[in-house]
Design a protein around this motif. Structure first.
Motif, PDB file in Angstrom:
ATOM      1  N   LEU A  69       8.764 -28.701  29.517  1.00 54.91           N
ATOM      2  CA  LEU A  69       8.970 -27.371  30.066  1.00 54.91           C
ATOM      3  C   LEU A  69      10.242 -26.729  29.518  1.00 54.91           C
ATOM      4  O   LEU A  69      10.312 -25.524  29.315  1.00 54.91           O
ATOM      5  CB  LEU A  69       9.042 -27.438  31.597  1.00 54.91           C
ATOM      6  CG  LEU A  69       9.161 -26.123  32.360  1.00 54.91           C
ATOM      7  CD1 LEU A  69       7.903 -25.284  32.155  1.00 54.91           C
ATOM      8  CD2 LEU A  69       9.388 -26.395  33.840  1.00 54.91           C
ATOM      9  N   ASN A  70      11.266 -27.554  29.258  1.00 58.96           N
ATOM     10  CA  ASN A  70      12.551 -27.030  28.779  1.00 58.96           C
ATOM     11  C   ASN A  70      13.346 -28.140  28.108  1.00 58.96           C
ATOM     12  O   ASN A  70      12.902 -29.292  28.051  1.00 58.96           O
ATOM     13  CB  ASN A  70      13.345 -26.414  29.944  1.00 58.96           C
ATOM     14  CG  ASN A  70      13.512 -27.387  31.103  1.00 58.96           C
ATOM     15  OD1 ASN A  70      13.910 -28.530  30.903  1.00 58.96           O
ATOM     16  ND2 ASN A  70      13.190 -26.927  32.311  1.00 58.96           N
ATOM     17  N   THR A  71      14.528 -27.794  27.622  1.00 66.71           N
ATOM     18  CA  THR A  71      15.322 -28.782  26.877  1.00 66.71           C
ATOM     19  C   THR A  71      15.823 -29.916  27.769  1.00 66.71           C
ATOM     20  O   THR A  71      15.999 -31.042  27.293  1.00 66.71           O
ATOM     21  CB  THR A  71      16.530 -28.094  26.203  1.00 66.71           C
ATOM     22  OG1 THR A  71      17.270 -27.368  27.187  1.00 66.71           O
ATOM     23  CG2 THR A  71      16.080 -27.150  25.108  1.00 66.71           C
ATOM     24  N   ASN A  72      16.051 -29.662  29.044  1.00 66.46           N
ATOM     25  CA  ASN A  72      16.489 -30.742  29.934  1.00 66.46           C
ATOM     26  C   ASN A  72      15.410 -31.796  30.101  1.00 66.46           C
ATOM     27  O   ASN A  72      15.685 -33.000  30.105  1.00 66.46           O
ATOM     28  CB  ASN A  72      16.890 -30.175  31.303  1.00 66.46           C
ATOM     29  CG  ASN A  72      18.196 -29.407  31.253  1.00 66.46           C
ATOM     30  OD1 ASN A  72      19.067 -29.711  30.447  1.00 66.46           O
ATOM     31  ND2 ASN A  72      18.329 -28.403  32.107  1.00 66.46           N
ATOM     32  N   VAL A  73      14.155 -31.336  30.233  1.00 67.41           N
ATOM     33  CA  VAL A  73      13.040 -32.282  30.318  1.00 67.41           C
ATOM     34  C   VAL A  73      12.916 -33.053  29.005  1.00 67.41           C
ATOM     35  O   VAL A  73      12.695 -34.267  28.992  1.00 67.41           O
ATOM     36  CB  VAL A  73      11.730 -31.538  30.638  1.00 67.41           C
ATOM     37  CG1 VAL A  73      10.544 -32.499  30.583  1.00 67.41           C
ATOM     38  CG2 VAL A  73      11.819 -30.886  32.012  1.00 67.41           C
ATOM     39  N   THR A  74      13.068 -32.337  27.892  1.00 70.28           N
ATOM     40  CA  THR A  74      12.993 -32.980  26.578  1.00 70.28           C
ATOM     41  C   THR A  74      14.020 -34.096  26.469  1.00 70.28           C
ATOM     42  O   THR A  74      13.708 -35.215  26.023  1.00 70.28           O
ATOM     43  CB  THR A  74      13.224 -31.951  25.454  1.00 70.28           C
ATOM     44  OG1 THR A  74      12.215 -30.953  25.526  1.00 70.28           O
ATOM     45  CG2 THR A  74      13.188 -32.614  24.090  1.00 70.28           C
ATOM     46  N   LYS A  75      15.255 -33.836  26.856  1.00 69.79           N
ATOM     47  CA  LYS A  75      16.312 -34.848  26.767  1.00 69.79           C
ATOM     48  C   LYS A  75      15.956 -36.083  27.600  1.00 69.79           C
ATOM     49  O   LYS A  75      16.153 -37.220  27.163  1.00 69.79           O
ATOM     50  CB  LYS A  75      17.637 -34.258  27.243  1.00 69.79           C
ATOM     51  CG  LYS A  75      18.199 -33.180  26.340  1.00 69.79           C
ATOM     52  CD  LYS A  75      19.414 -32.520  26.980  1.00 69.79           C
ATOM     53  CE  LYS A  75      19.831 -31.280  26.214  1.00 69.79           C
ATOM     54  NZ  LYS A  75      20.948 -30.558  26.890  1.00 69.79           N
TER      55      LYS A  75
END
Length: 336
Positions: A257-263
């Protein structure tokens, strides 16, 4: 002494069960040895051909002399095709063909057999099958061979997260990924259905006139796994497999959904890669909007691949292939 043939003397046909065994024996030197014995390789191929992904949707093609189509000693070249569900945008549900295992025995090489086989195969797939939007393959021999036969090379970037010298404390990783939970086999089946339904609504063709999407179905993950031996809302997931030969954790499908989820998901992948002392994590053709910060923070590098180059032939209009086609979700799950 090995006989050579004029191309006009040859035909492309579907292999009989006996001929399939011969093609597998022939290709063992390329894709089995030295990591598998011949019997292990043949056993694996039998298993793969019996799975839902292949049992009704799989064909082995062989190039043989027209005069002896039943031959088991003069199989000059061979390949495989898989029928797969696809989307062709705007708004068409069709099928596509995934082409794999293109192989010519060493004693028959440099006679133009593979080129002729692929030329004939392209014509068969385009002209003889209804409801097929495109075919695709992955080239390990560069960009020219398949391009001149009709399969255009598409984007082949990947992010590599190198963890060979990873000094990050695994306990710190664990605390950072509390919301990322492992999936059961049933979860994967349900999740892939959910993913496919989302894809149908999300696909937007950017500047291209057409969009080609190979759907990431549960059956394709089941086949890939067999080959390689908090909140209720799902805001992201990652499905990977292990390449023990090259010590790489290969991410097959990535939704975020976003870069925080990606990390968080990349940290989870690092944890599992570290368990096997793997050196690298790879993500094919990622959405860079979701990875920009993660690449920097997690030590990733965006590189051009030199192997498994995705190549696609377009069948969905009268004009044939053109530059108005975008390959959407060109990720590792489509490989076979």
């Amino acid at each position: 002494m090995v006989s050579t043939y004029n191309l006009s003397e040859l035909i492309l046909i579907e292999a009989t069960p006996e001929q399939v065994i011969i093609t597998n024996r022939n290709s063992f030197v390329e894709w089995g040895a030295p990591h598998l014995t011949l019997e292990e390789y043949l056993s694996r191929e039998r298993l793969l051909s019996s799975l839902p992904f292949t049992s009704k949707n799989f064909t082995v093609w062989i190039l043989v002399p027209r005069s002896t189509p039943e031959t088991t000693t003069n199989i000059l070249s061979s390949c495989e095709t898989f029928i797969r569900p696809a989307l062709v945008q705007p708004s068409q549900k069709l099928y596509c063909y995934s082409i794999a295992s293109v192989f010519t025995p060493p004693e028959h090489r440099k006679n133009g057999y593979a080129s002729y086989m692929m030329e004939m195969l392209g014509k068969k797939l385009k002209e003889n099958f209804q409801g097929v939007g495109f075919s695709f393959l992955y080239s390990d021999i560069g960009t020219e061979f398949y391009s001149r036969l009709g399969w255009k090379v598409f984007g082949h970037k990947e992010i590599q997260f190198n963890i060979e010298n990873e000094n990050e404390n695994l306990n710190d990783i664990t605390s950072d990924i509390a919301n990322a939970i492992p999936l059961s086999w049933t979860d994967v089946e349900d999740l892939t259905k959910y993913d496919c339904s989302l894809i149908e609504n999300e696909i937007v063709v950017s500047s291209a006139k057409y969009g080609a999407v190979v759907l990431p179905t549960f059956e394709c993950f089941e086949w890939l796994f067999a080959r390689t031996n908090g909140d209720d809302q799902i805001i992201g997931f990652v499905i990977w497999t292990y390449n023990f030969q090259e010590e790489i954790l290969q991410i097959l499908r990535f939704r975020s959904l976003n870069t925080n989820v990606t990390k968080s998901l990349i940290k989870r992948a690092k944890l599992y890669a570290s368990h096997y002392n793997f050196k690298k994590i790879t993500v094919w053709n990622p959405n860079l909007k979701l990875f920009t910060d993660t690449i920097i923070i997690e030590g990733g590098e965006l590189v051009e691949r030199t192997k498994s180059l995705p190549s696609l032939a377009w069948y969905n209009n009268d004009k044939g292939f053109n530059d108005d086609v975008e390959w959407i979700l060109n990720e590792n799950y489509a490989w076979c």
